[in-house]
Design a protein around this motif. Sequence first.
Motif, mmCIF file in Angstrom:
data_model
loop_
_atom_site.group_PDB
_atom_site.id
_atom_site.type_symbol
_atom_site.label_atom_id
_atom_site.label_comp_id
_atom_site.label_asym_id
_atom_site.label_seq_id
_atom_site.Cartn_x
_atom_site.Cartn_y
_atom_site.Cartn_z
ATOM 1 N N GLN A 113 0.859 -1.182 0.000
ATOM 2 C CA GLN A 113 0.000 0.000 0.000
ATOM 3 C C GLN A 113 0.899 1.237 0.000
ATOM 4 N N PRO A 114 0.711 2.162 -0.947
ATOM 5 C CA PRO A 114 1.564 3.355 -0.946
ATOM 6 C C PRO A 114 1.174 4.284 0.204
ATOM 7 N N GLN A 119 2.149 8.894 -2.501
ATOM 8 C CA GLN A 119 1.129 9.419 -3.404
ATOM 9 C C GLN A 119 1.470 10.828 -3.868
ATOM 10 N N LEU A 122 3.943 11.077 -6.701
ATOM 11 C CA LEU A 122 3.630 10.392 -7.968
ATOM 12 C C LEU A 122 4.229 11.173 -9.140
ATOM 13 N N SER A 123 4.874 10.476 -9.972
ATOM 14 C CA SER A 123 5.547 11.147 -11.080
ATOM 15 C C SER A 123 4.537 11.722 -12.063
ATOM 16 N N LEU A 129 4.345 7.599 -16.903
ATOM 17 C CA LEU A 129 2.949 7.147 -16.905
ATOM 18 C C LEU A 129 2.728 6.090 -17.986
ATOM 19 N N LEU A 176 -4.539 -0.518 -10.062
ATOM 20 C CA LEU A 176 -4.269 0.709 -9.319
ATOM 21 C C LEU A 176 -3.102 0.526 -8.357
ATOM 22 N N LEU A 179 0.162 0.424 -10.408
ATOM 23 C CA LEU A 179 0.495 1.750 -10.946
ATOM 24 C C LEU A 179 1.015 2.656 -9.843
ATOM 25 N N ARG A 180 0.371 2.587 -8.704
ATOM 26 C CA ARG A 180 0.803 3.397 -7.578
ATOM 27 C C ARG A 180 2.242 3.041 -7.195
ATOM 28 N N LEU A 183 4.689 4.166 -10.032
ATOM 29 C CA LEU A 183 4.865 5.612 -10.172
ATOM 30 C C LEU A 183 5.471 6.239 -8.924
#
Lengths: 193, 250
Positions: A113-114, A119, A122-123, A129, A176, A179-180, A183
């Motif tokens: 979990q980020p 968060q 995030l880039s 992306l 999700l 990706l989190r 990124l």
Amino acid sequence: VNRPLTDDDAALLRRYRRGDAAAFAELYQRHRLGLFRFLLGLCGDHALAEEVFQDTWMSLIRSQSEQREAVQFKTWLYQIGRNRLIDHWRKHGRHQAGHDEYDEQQHAPHDPQPSPEQQLTLSRDQQRLQAALADLPEEQREVFLLRAHGDLELAEIAELTQMPAETVKSRLRYALQKLRRLLADPAAEELSV
Amino acid sequence: MNHDQHMLDEQERQMLEHFRQHSSGEPSAQLDAQILAAASAALRSAATTEAKPGLSTRLHSWLFGAGGRQRWSVALAGVACLGIGVSLTWRTFEQTPDAFDAVPSAAPLAPAAARMAPLAESAILADEAQRSRAVPSTAMTQGDRLDAAKAEKKLSESVANQHLAEEPTADALREPLPQATGSAAQRAASKPVEVAENLAQKQLRTELQQLLKLRRDGWTDEADALFLRLMREYPELDIDAQLQQLQQPD
């Protein structure tokens, strides 16, 4: 948040079928960006995305049928685009980095979990992306793109992809999470590349 | 649990929003213009096809549209009326030559009758002559016969005297005289024949005029049939010349 434009889309399509070109222009303006980015995200090829995008709208123009009552215009439109792209891949083969079947159960426990800090970092780099999106398994990428660019509800995505709603929901959650992770953590990105 | 779900929803919303904001890529303006132009062109072509629906399309929509049952009955009634009309027309067309334009049924017999007429006339005359000869021979008595013989003798004597008296001229007149008497007799005998021939000529002329009329009116089949019949009945006749002669204005 899904815009309550279903009826409006259907009304615009009806107006277009009755000879109102401005209605089509409005409908096109409303969905052009979402559909194109969905196709581009799926295939990763701008030229191919444009070709399929044009083919999708042309098939809508040529089709004399009006929108079916049970199906939202947007779902219908994205389904046409998706089918056209699959047809293209069947005909010409796929020219993209293949992904092995993604074992969601195997990967899910390892997706951390980020944190809120992650968060925030995030880039915003578009290349990152795109790379993160390309790193997703195809099924997860499709669900994520339909949710992000098509703004479709899970039930609509389930109808479009002809998958159970629970499967769609889990695919979106895993997408999700990954990706989190990709990124937020540059190291993870380097690993995936 | 609720808190976790809320956190997940919030994270999802943030991620989706992030992607929406920072995703790039859009269709070119040229592609936009192409698609919009295609949409307008499709509307124009649809408008033209709707403005001029084909006969089959209109018939199809008329028959299978709303109220199709009544329209089917109307269509079937129309077809039935058409069939009756065609049938009546055809029958009238078949009867018309007999009623109006056909050559009279007596006409084919006319030339034969014309040929037979002199024979019949001569036969009648012969009968009458025989009867006239037979009547005196049967009715007259012996005395009468004697009287008649005397009278004949007288007549022959007077004729002989006349011959003697007119000897010089009689020789000159001897040759023409029998001829003259013969031609008179011939004329008397041929008078009914001439009448019959005149009738036949008149009939032929009528038929030739009929042939001309048929050709003028375009009844080529009937004209050809009449022409062939005339050729059969008058094989020696130059029908074309006769027709030309008839056509020439007097």
